[in-house]
Design a protein around this motif. Structure first.
Motif, short mmCIF file in Angstrom:
data_model
loop_
_atom_site.label_atom_id
_atom_site.label_comp_id
_atom_site.label_asym_id
_atom_site.label_seq_id
_atom_site.Cartn_x
_atom_site.Cartn_y
_atom_site.Cartn_z
N GLU A 70 0.83 -1.21 0.00
CA GLU A 70 0.00 0.00 0.00
C GLU A 70 0.86 1.26 0.00
OE1 GLU A 70 -0.19 -2.30 2.62
OE2 GLU A 70 -1.71 -3.50 1.61
N ASN A 71 2.02 1.19 0.64
CA ASN A 71 2.94 2.34 0.64
C ASN A 71 3.43 2.65 -0.77
OD1 ASN A 71 2.75 2.57 3.43
ND2 ASN A 71 4.49 1.21 3.77
N THR A 72 3.77 1.59 -1.50
CA THR A 72 4.23 1.77 -2.88
C THR A 72 3.08 2.24 -3.76
OG1 THR A 72 5.87 0.03 -2.50
CG2 THR A 72 5.46 0.66 -4.78
N VAL A 73 1.89 1.69 -3.54
CA VAL A 73 0.70 2.12 -4.29
C VAL A 73 0.50 3.62 -4.05
CG1 VAL A 73 -1.82 1.95 -4.42
CG2 VAL A 73 -0.44 -0.13 -4.31
N GLY A 74 0.56 4.04 -2.81
CA GLY A 74 0.39 5.45 -2.47
C GLY A 74 1.45 6.33 -3.11
N PHE A 75 2.69 5.85 -3.13
CA PHE A 75 3.75 6.62 -3.76
C PHE A 75 3.49 6.77 -5.26
CE2 PHE A 75 7.78 6.65 -6.14
CZ PHE A 75 8.23 7.92 -5.77
N PHE A 76 3.14 5.68 -5.91
CA PHE A 76 2.86 5.73 -7.35
C PHE A 76 1.74 6.74 -7.62
CE2 PHE A 76 4.65 1.92 -9.81
CZ PHE A 76 5.76 1.81 -8.99
N GLU A 77 0.69 6.67 -6.84
CA GLU A 77 -0.43 7.58 -7.05
C GLU A 77 -0.02 9.03 -6.79
OE1 GLU A 77 -3.39 5.80 -4.50
OE2 GLU A 77 -4.04 4.42 -6.10
N SER A 78 0.88 9.24 -5.83
CA SER A 78 1.31 10.61 -5.51
C SER A 78 2.10 11.26 -6.63
CB SER A 78 2.13 10.63 -4.21
OG SER A 78 3.44 10.15 -4.44
N ILE A 79 2.69 10.44 -7.51
CA ILE A 79 3.43 11.01 -8.64
C ILE A 79 2.66 10.87 -9.95
CG2 ILE A 79 5.70 10.76 -7.55
CD1 ILE A 79 6.14 8.26 -9.32
N GLY A 80 1.38 10.53 -9.82
CA GLY A 80 0.51 10.50 -11.00
C GLY A 80 0.51 9.21 -11.79
N ILE A 81 0.95 8.13 -11.18
CA ILE A 81 0.96 6.83 -11.84
C ILE A 81 -0.11 5.97 -11.19
CG2 ILE A 81 2.34 4.76 -12.31
CD1 ILE A 81 4.84 6.48 -12.06
N SER A 82 -0.76 5.13 -11.96
CA SER A 82 -1.78 4.23 -11.42
C SER A 82 -1.19 3.37 -10.31
CB SER A 82 -2.30 3.32 -12.54
OG SER A 82 -3.08 2.27 -12.00
N GLY A 83 -1.90 3.33 -9.18
CA GLY A 83 -1.44 2.53 -8.05
C GLY A 83 -1.35 1.05 -8.36
N GLY A 84 -2.18 0.58 -9.28
CA GLY A 84 -2.13 -0.83 -9.67
C GLY A 84 -0.81 -1.23 -10.28
N LEU A 85 -0.12 -0.26 -10.87
CA LEU A 85 1.17 -0.53 -11.47
C LEU A 85 2.22 -0.92 -10.42
CD1 LEU A 85 2.33 -0.63 -14.30
CD2 LEU A 85 2.97 1.75 -14.08
N THR A 115 10.24 8.81 -14.66
CA THR A 115 9.13 9.33 -13.85
C THR A 115 9.56 9.83 -12.48
OG1 THR A 115 8.61 7.14 -12.93
CG2 THR A 115 7.42 7.81 -14.93
N VAL A 116 10.63 9.29 -11.93
CA VAL A 116 11.02 9.64 -10.57
C VAL A 116 12.40 10.26 -10.49
CG1 VAL A 116 11.42 8.72 -8.24
CG2 VAL A 116 9.62 7.74 -9.66
N LYS A 117 13.37 9.68 -11.17
CA LYS A 117 14.76 10.03 -10.94
C LYS A 117 15.34 11.12 -11.84
CE LYS A 117 15.34 6.76 -7.84
NZ LYS A 117 16.42 5.86 -7.62
N SER A 118 14.74 11.38 -12.98
CA SER A 118 15.36 12.31 -13.93
C SER A 118 15.57 13.70 -13.34
CB SER A 118 14.56 12.39 -15.22
OG SER A 118 13.26 12.88 -14.96
N GLY A 119 14.70 14.13 -12.48
CA GLY A 119 14.83 15.46 -11.88
C GLY A 119 15.85 15.52 -10.76
N THR A 120 16.35 14.37 -10.33
CA THR A 120 17.28 14.35 -9.20
C THR A 120 18.73 14.44 -9.62
OG1 THR A 120 17.34 11.93 -9.19
CG2 THR A 120 15.67 12.98 -7.80
N GLY A 121 18.99 14.40 -10.93
CA GLY A 121 20.36 14.45 -11.41
C GLY A 121 21.02 13.09 -11.42
N PHE A 122 22.24 13.07 -11.89
CA PHE A 122 22.95 11.80 -12.06
C PHE A 122 23.49 11.26 -10.72
CE2 PHE A 122 26.68 9.20 -13.14
CZ PHE A 122 26.08 8.27 -13.96
N ILE A 123 24.36 12.02 -10.06
CA ILE A 123 24.95 11.58 -8.80
C ILE A 123 23.87 11.62 -7.71
CG2 ILE A 123 26.71 12.04 -7.03
CD1 ILE A 123 27.90 11.19 -9.71
N GLY A 124 23.67 10.48 -7.07
CA GLY A 124 22.63 10.41 -6.05
C GLY A 124 21.22 10.39 -6.61
N GLY A 125 21.13 10.30 -7.91
CA GLY A 125 19.83 10.29 -8.57
C GLY A 125 19.62 9.00 -9.34
N TYR A 126 19.83 9.08 -10.66
CA TYR A 126 19.50 7.93 -11.49
C TYR A 126 20.71 7.07 -11.87
CZ TYR A 126 20.81 11.10 -15.33
OH TYR A 126 21.47 11.97 -16.15
#
Length: 134
Positions: free
Chosen positions: A33-48, A86-97
């Motif tokens: 449910e935590n992962t479902v909630g996270f997915f939904e919080s970033i605009g992705i279907s929780g079922g994914l 969807t998640v990491k691109s905005g965080t940059g390379f080091i410590g990101g993706y």
């Protein structure tokens, strides 16, 4: 049989498989449910979240065994591309993706090479491939 490239593929499969298995297990054990909630919080279907967690957990176990290596590697690539864009691109390379990119590269290498001769794939399907030069 030349041993070193095949041993290298086992090492690659084991590392990738363990990482994905642990991440998938964590998603379920920590409460999906935590992962479902996270997915939904970033605009992705929780079922994914269920799909991703299942690919990580079961795919990781299959990767360790070397069963369905290319299929699992392709699924891992899709998961990693999704994570990066969807998640990491905005965080940059080091410590990101960077870690996701490493997993993507490992998966791509296994998609190209397959599981090698020290794999369940090879044990199950090598008789079909006899006579066909690899």
């Amino acid at each position: 049989m030349k041993l070193s490239p095949n041993v290298a593929l086992v090492v690659l499969r084991l590392a990738l498989g363990v990482i994905f298995t642990v991440h998938g297990f964590d998603k379920f054990a920590g409460g999906i449910e935590n992962t479902v909630g996270f997915f939904e919080s970033i605009g992705i279907s929780g079922g994914l979240a269920y799909v991703v967690a299942t690919i990580e957990l079961l795919g990781g176990l299959l990767m360790i065994a070397g069963l369905g290596t290319r299929i699992v590697a392709a699924l891992f690539i899709i998961v990693m591309l999704g994570a990066i864009f969807t998640v990491k691109s905005g965080t940059g390379f080091i410590g990101g993706y960077e870690f996701d990119l490493a997993l993507l590269g490992m998966s791509l290498a296994l998609l190209i090479s397959g599981g090698g001769t020290i794999s369940v794939d090879n044990k199950l399907f090598s008789k079909q491939a006899e006579g066909v030069q690899r």
